[in-house]
Design a protein around this motif. Structure first.
Motif, PDB file in Angstrom:
ATOM      1  N   ARG A   7       0.815  -1.206   0.000  1.00 30.16           N
ATOM      2  CA  ARG A   7       0.000   0.000   0.000  1.00 30.16           C
ATOM      3  C   ARG A   7       0.853   1.262   0.000  1.00 30.16           C
ATOM      4  O   ARG A   7       0.332   2.357  -0.081  1.00 30.16           O
ATOM      5  CB  ARG A   7      -0.928   0.021   1.212  1.00 30.16           C
ATOM      6  CG  ARG A   7      -1.856  -1.171   1.338  1.00 30.16           C
ATOM      7  CD  ARG A   7      -2.923  -1.196   0.296  1.00 30.16           C
ATOM      8  NE  ARG A   7      -3.904  -0.186   0.546  1.00 30.16           N
ATOM      9  CZ  ARG A   7      -5.200  -0.390   0.651  1.00 30.16           C
ATOM     10  NH1 ARG A   7      -5.682  -1.593   0.553  1.00 30.16           N
ATOM     11  NH2 ARG A   7      -6.023   0.603   0.847  1.00 30.16           N
ATOM     12  N   GLU A  23       2.669   8.821 -12.687  1.00 31.74           N
ATOM     13  CA  GLU A  23       1.850   7.640 -12.433  1.00 31.74           C
ATOM     14  C   GLU A  23       1.986   7.271 -10.963  1.00 31.74           C
ATOM     15  O   GLU A  23       3.054   6.877 -10.508  1.00 31.74           O
ATOM     16  CB  GLU A  23       2.295   6.496 -13.332  1.00 31.74           C
ATOM     17  CG  GLU A  23       2.099   6.819 -14.799  1.00 31.74           C
ATOM     18  CD  GLU A  23       2.712   5.789 -15.735  1.00 31.74           C
ATOM     19  OE1 GLU A  23       3.616   5.036 -15.310  1.00 31.74           O
ATOM     20  OE2 GLU A  23       2.299   5.765 -16.898  1.00 31.74           O
ATOM     21  N   SER A  25       0.781   5.131  -7.543  1.00 31.16           N
ATOM     22  CA  SER A  25       0.131   3.902  -7.091  1.00 31.16           C
ATOM     23  C   SER A  25       0.291   3.791  -5.579  1.00 31.16           C
ATOM     24  O   SER A  25       1.268   4.264  -5.012  1.00 31.16           O
ATOM     25  CB  SER A  25       0.742   2.679  -7.784  1.00 31.16           C
ATOM     26  OG  SER A  25       2.108   2.579  -7.480  1.00 31.16           O
ATOM     27  N   GLY A  26      -0.702   3.182  -4.942  1.00 29.18           N
ATOM     28  CA  GLY A  26      -0.690   3.014  -3.491  1.00 29.18           C
ATOM     29  C   GLY A  26      -1.590   4.020  -2.802  1.00 29.18           C
ATOM     30  O   GLY A  26      -2.243   4.841  -3.439  1.00 29.18           O
ATOM     31  N   SER A  58      -5.151   6.237 -11.289  1.00 33.80           N
ATOM     32  CA  SER A  58      -5.938   5.014 -11.465  1.00 33.80           C
ATOM     33  C   SER A  58      -5.525   3.901 -10.507  1.00 33.80           C
ATOM     34  O   SER A  58      -6.324   3.015 -10.208  1.00 33.80           O
ATOM     35  CB  SER A  58      -5.842   4.519 -12.910  1.00 33.80           C
ATOM     36  OG  SER A  58      -4.499   4.237 -13.263  1.00 33.80           O
ATOM     37  N   ALA A  59      -4.297   3.926 -10.002  1.00 33.84           N
ATOM     38  CA  ALA A  59      -3.815   2.884  -9.089  1.00 33.84           C
ATOM     39  C   ALA A  59      -3.746   3.385  -7.645  1.00 33.84           C
ATOM     40  O   ALA A  59      -2.971   2.879  -6.841  1.00 33.84           O
ATOM     41  CB  ALA A  59      -2.452   2.379  -9.563  1.00 33.84           C
ATOM     42  N   VAL A  60      -4.553   4.399  -7.329  1.00 31.42           N
ATOM     43  CA  VAL A  60      -4.629   4.934  -5.960  1.00 31.42           C
ATOM     44  C   VAL A  60      -5.983   4.525  -5.379  1.00 31.42           C
ATOM     45  O   VAL A  60      -6.995   5.160  -5.660  1.00 31.42           O
ATOM     46  CB  VAL A  60      -4.465   6.470  -5.952  1.00 31.42           C
ATOM     47  CG1 VAL A  60      -4.659   7.023  -4.539  1.00 31.42           C
ATOM     48  CG2 VAL A  60      -3.107   6.868  -6.499  1.00 31.42           C
ATOM     49  N   SER A  91      -9.488   6.787  -9.080  1.00 35.37           N
ATOM     50  CA  SER A  91     -10.291   5.656  -8.607  1.00 35.37           C
ATOM     51  C   SER A  91     -11.632   6.170  -8.076  1.00 35.37           C
ATOM     52  O   SER A  91     -11.815   7.368  -7.831  1.00 35.37           O
ATOM     53  CB  SER A  91      -9.538   4.916  -7.501  1.00 35.37           C
ATOM     54  OG  SER A  91      -9.418   5.744  -6.354  1.00 35.37           O
TER      55      SER A  91
END
Length: 118
Positions: A7, A23, A25-26, A58-60, A91
Motif C-alpha cells: 500500500r 503515475e 500507485s498506493g 488510477s492505481a490509488v 479511482s
C-alpha cells in the motif's frame, strides 16, 4: 508508517509528447504524502516549466485529506508557473473525495492519459 504491505505509494514520471505524466500507485495518505510532494517539486520546478502535468491516479485506491491537500498544493504551485495540473483516471474513492469536498470543481479530471504520439 503503513502496516499494510503493497500500500506504500510509488510515483513514476513518464515523459510524453504533451508533457510529464506522474503515475501514482498506493495509498495517498499522511504516511505517504512526502513521496508525492518530492516528485511534484521535481517535476513542477523544471525550467522551462511544462505546460501540462498529468497525474494518473488510477492505481490509488485510497486518498485522505492530507493526500488531497498535497494535490491542491501542487495545483497551486503549477498554476503559479503557468502549468496545468490535471488528474487522470482517479479511482472511485478519489472521485468521491473530490466530489464531497467540492474540489472536483478546481481540478481538470480526464478519463485517460494523453494519447501517445505516433
Amino acid at each position: 508508517m503503513s502496516d499494510t504491505p503493497g500500500r506504500e505509494i510509488a510515483a513514476v514520471v513518464r515523459e510524453t509528447g504533451t508533457g510529464p505524466v506522474i503515475e501514482v500507485s498506493g495509498d495517498l495518505d499522511i504516511d505517504q504524502v512526502d513521496v508525492l510532494h518530492a516528485v511534484f517539486n521535481r517535476v513542477l520546478l523544471r525550467t522551462p516549466a511544462p505546460s501540462v502535468v498529468l497525474v494518473d491516479l488510477s492505481a490509488v485506491p485510497f486518498c485522505d485529506s492530507s493526500g488531497l491537500n498535497e494535490l491542491l498544493r501542487a495545483r497551486l504551485q503549477a498554476e503559479q508557473r503557468g502549468t496545468l495540473l490535471a488528474l487522470a483516471r482517479p479511482s472511485h474513492q478519489v472521485v468521491r473525495l473530490l466530489d464531497v469536498t467540492g474540489t472536483d470543481q478546481v481540478f481538470e479530471v480526464t478519463e485517460g492519459p494523453p494519447a501517445r504520439s505516433a
